[in-house]
Design a protein around this motif. Structure first.
Motif, PDB file in Angstrom:
ATOM      1  N   ALA A   1       0.837  -1.197   0.000  1.00 35.56           N
ATOM      2  CA  ALA A   1       0.000   0.000   0.000  1.00 35.56           C
ATOM      3  C   ALA A   1       0.867   1.240   0.000  1.00 35.56           C
ATOM      4  O   ALA A   1       1.975   1.228   0.544  1.00 35.56           O
ATOM      5  CB  ALA A   1      -0.912   0.005   1.219  1.00 35.56           C
ATOM      6  N   ARG A   2       0.343   2.293  -0.599  1.00 32.33           N
ATOM      7  CA  ARG A   2       1.010   3.591  -0.531  1.00 32.33           C
ATOM      8  C   ARG A   2      -0.059   4.664  -0.434  1.00 32.33           C
ATOM      9  O   ARG A   2      -1.169   4.493  -0.916  1.00 32.33           O
ATOM     10  CB  ARG A   2       1.934   3.803  -1.718  1.00 32.33           C
ATOM     11  N   GLY A   3       0.311   5.754   0.229  1.00 33.33           N
ATOM     12  CA  GLY A   3      -0.651   6.834   0.410  1.00 33.33           C
ATOM     13  C   GLY A   3      -0.041   7.995   1.161  1.00 33.33           C
ATOM     14  O   GLY A   3       1.132   8.314   0.985  1.00 33.33           O
ATOM     15  N   THR A   4      -0.867   8.597   2.039  1.00 34.81           N
ATOM     16  CA  THR A   4      -0.418   9.768   2.792  1.00 34.81           C
ATOM     17  C   THR A   4      -0.648   9.565   4.282  1.00 34.81           C
ATOM     18  O   THR A   4      -1.503   8.787   4.702  1.00 34.81           O
ATOM     19  CB  THR A   4      -1.156  11.042   2.341  1.00 34.81           C
ATOM     20  N   LEU A   5       0.121  10.304   5.051  1.00 33.16           N
ATOM     21  CA  LEU A   5       0.035  10.280   6.507  1.00 33.16           C
ATOM     22  C   LEU A   5       0.035  11.721   6.981  1.00 33.16           C
ATOM     23  O   LEU A   5       0.848  12.523   6.526  1.00 33.16           O
ATOM     24  CB  LEU A   5       1.249   9.528   7.063  1.00 33.16           C
ATOM     25  N   THR A   6      -0.887  12.052   7.875  1.00 34.77           N
ATOM     26  CA  THR A   6      -0.934  13.369   8.499  1.00 34.77           C
ATOM     27  C   THR A   6      -0.833  13.161   9.999  1.00 34.77           C
ATOM     28  O   THR A   6      -1.457  12.262  10.551  1.00 34.77           O
ATOM     29  CB  THR A   6      -2.246  14.099   8.150  1.00 34.77           C
ATOM     30  N   ARG A   7      -0.065  14.007  10.645  1.00 31.22           N
ATOM     31  CA  ARG A   7       0.215  13.836  12.072  1.00 31.22           C
ATOM     32  C   ARG A   7      -0.412  14.944  12.906  1.00 31.22           C
ATOM     33  O   ARG A   7      -0.401  16.105  12.533  1.00 31.22           O
ATOM     34  CB  ARG A   7       1.724  13.866  12.250  1.00 31.22           C
ATOM     35  N   SER A   8      -0.940  14.541  14.062  1.00 29.39           N
ATOM     36  CA  SER A   8      -1.402  15.480  15.076  1.00 29.39           C
ATOM     37  C   SER A   8      -0.922  14.932  16.414  1.00 29.39           C
ATOM     38  O   SER A   8      -1.571  14.067  17.011  1.00 29.39           O
ATOM     39  CB  SER A   8      -2.921  15.599  15.046  1.00 29.39           C
ATOM     40  N   GLY A   9       0.244  15.379  16.862  1.00 27.91           N
ATOM     41  CA  GLY A   9       0.829  14.835  18.087  1.00 27.91           C
ATOM     42  C   GLY A   9       1.199  13.387  17.890  1.00 27.91           C
ATOM     43  O   GLY A   9       1.973  13.035  17.017  1.00 27.91           O
ATOM     44  N   ARG A  10       0.578  12.512  18.682  1.00 22.10           N
ATOM     45  CA  ARG A  10       0.854  11.083  18.540  1.00 22.10           C
ATOM     46  C   ARG A  10      -0.181  10.369  17.682  1.00 22.10           C
ATOM     47  O   ARG A  10      -0.072   9.182  17.440  1.00 22.10           O
ATOM     48  CB  ARG A  10       0.975  10.415  19.901  1.00 22.10           C
ATOM     49  N   ASP A  11      -1.196  11.096  17.224  1.00 24.78           N
ATOM     50  CA  ASP A  11      -2.220  10.520  16.357  1.00 24.78           C
ATOM     51  C   ASP A  11      -1.820  10.682  14.897  1.00 24.78           C
ATOM     52  O   ASP A  11      -1.458  11.780  14.463  1.00 24.78           O
ATOM     53  CB  ASP A  11      -3.579  11.178  16.609  1.00 24.78           C
ATOM     54  N   LEU A  12      -1.884   9.597  14.148  1.00 23.44           N
ATOM     55  CA  LEU A  12      -1.519   9.591  12.745  1.00 23.44           C
ATOM     56  C   LEU A  12      -2.752   9.236  11.921  1.00 23.44           C
ATOM     57  O   LEU A  12      -3.357   8.193  12.146  1.00 23.44           O
ATOM     58  CB  LEU A  12      -0.416   8.563  12.485  1.00 23.44           C
ATOM     59  N   THR A  13      -3.114  10.088  10.991  1.00 21.05           N
ATOM     60  CA  THR A  13      -4.223   9.808  10.084  1.00 21.05           C
ATOM     61  C   THR A  13      -3.610   9.281   8.797  1.00 21.05           C
ATOM     62  O   THR A  13      -2.817   9.969   8.152  1.00 21.05           O
ATOM     63  CB  THR A  13      -5.048  11.074   9.816  1.00 21.05           C
ATOM     64  N   ILE A  14      -3.974   8.058   8.438  1.00 21.85           N
ATOM     65  CA  ILE A  14      -3.386   7.383   7.294  1.00 21.85           C
ATOM     66  C   ILE A  14      -4.459   7.166   6.237  1.00 21.85           C
ATOM     67  O   ILE A  14      -5.557   6.705   6.540  1.00 21.85           O
ATOM     68  CB  ILE A  14      -2.742   6.049   7.727  1.00 21.85           C
ATOM     69  N   ALA A  15      -4.111   7.501   4.996  1.00 21.24           N
ATOM     70  CA  ALA A  15      -4.992   7.278   3.848  1.00 21.24           C
ATOM     71  C   ALA A  15      -4.204   6.476   2.816  1.00 21.24           C
ATOM     72  O   ALA A  15      -3.238   6.975   2.241  1.00 21.24           O
ATOM     73  CB  ALA A  15      -5.455   8.600   3.263  1.00 21.24           C
TER      74      ALA A  15
END
Length: 169
Positions: A91-105
């Motif tokens: 898989a490949r995509g994007t990751l956005t970070r907010s502190g220790r929370d990572l939003t992965i798409a």
């Protein structure tokens, strides 16, 4: 240094004596973590760099800046699990970070993961859209990887089974 440790021990004792339920325990844990970060005993999750190679056993993950490279911008992420005999995930995509929370798409597969020190943990239950990224009985559920390298150059080298760079633009 001794004063910091004594202060931390005193804080732990007070927190243990004053908690009266799950909410109090959570608040005490959050205060303890904040105190540990403030004294330097624990790294602040918001400042731990993500770029590089993450791995555990045969599971691999790359993270690197997207073009532009701002720290708060989405990052490229690639995941490769290869268990042989038609069992694996790519898989490949994007990751956005907010502190220790990572939003992965990862395409239509979207979820939140957790950064804990030098490890990243995917949730045990992922959306059904994530199943299409894997073959056989392999799954991205509960994937846990640890930092192997902080090198962006190494992150660029992670390739899928067909030779595609997993963290490239």
């Amino acid at each position: 240094m001794i004063a910091r440790r004594l202060g931390l021990i005193l804080y732990l004792l007070i927190a243990a004596c004053t908690s009266s339920g799950e909410t109090a325990d959570n608040a005490a844990g959050e205060r303890l973590e904040a105190a540990s970060i403030a004294t330097g005993l624990v790294a602040d999750p918001a400042t731990i760099p993500l770029d590089g190679i993450w791995a555990r056993d045969s599971d691999r993950m790359c993270i690197m800046p997207a073009s532009g490279g701002e720290d708060d911008a989405p990052r490229h992420i690639g995941v490769l699990l290869d268990y042989g005999e038609g069992q694996g995930c790519t898989a490949r995509g994007t990751l956005t970070r907010s502190g220790r929370d990572l939003t992965i798409a990862l395409g239509a597969c979207r979820f939140s993961a957790r950064l804990d020190g030098d490890s990243i943990q995917f949730p045990a239950a992922l959306p059904a859209t994530c199943n299409g990224l894997c073959t056989g009985r392999a799954t991205l559920s509960a994937l846990a990887v640890e930092r192997v390298s902080a090198s962006v150059a190494e992150a660029r080298t992670l390739r899928g089974p067909n030779g595609t760079a997993l963290c490239a633009d």
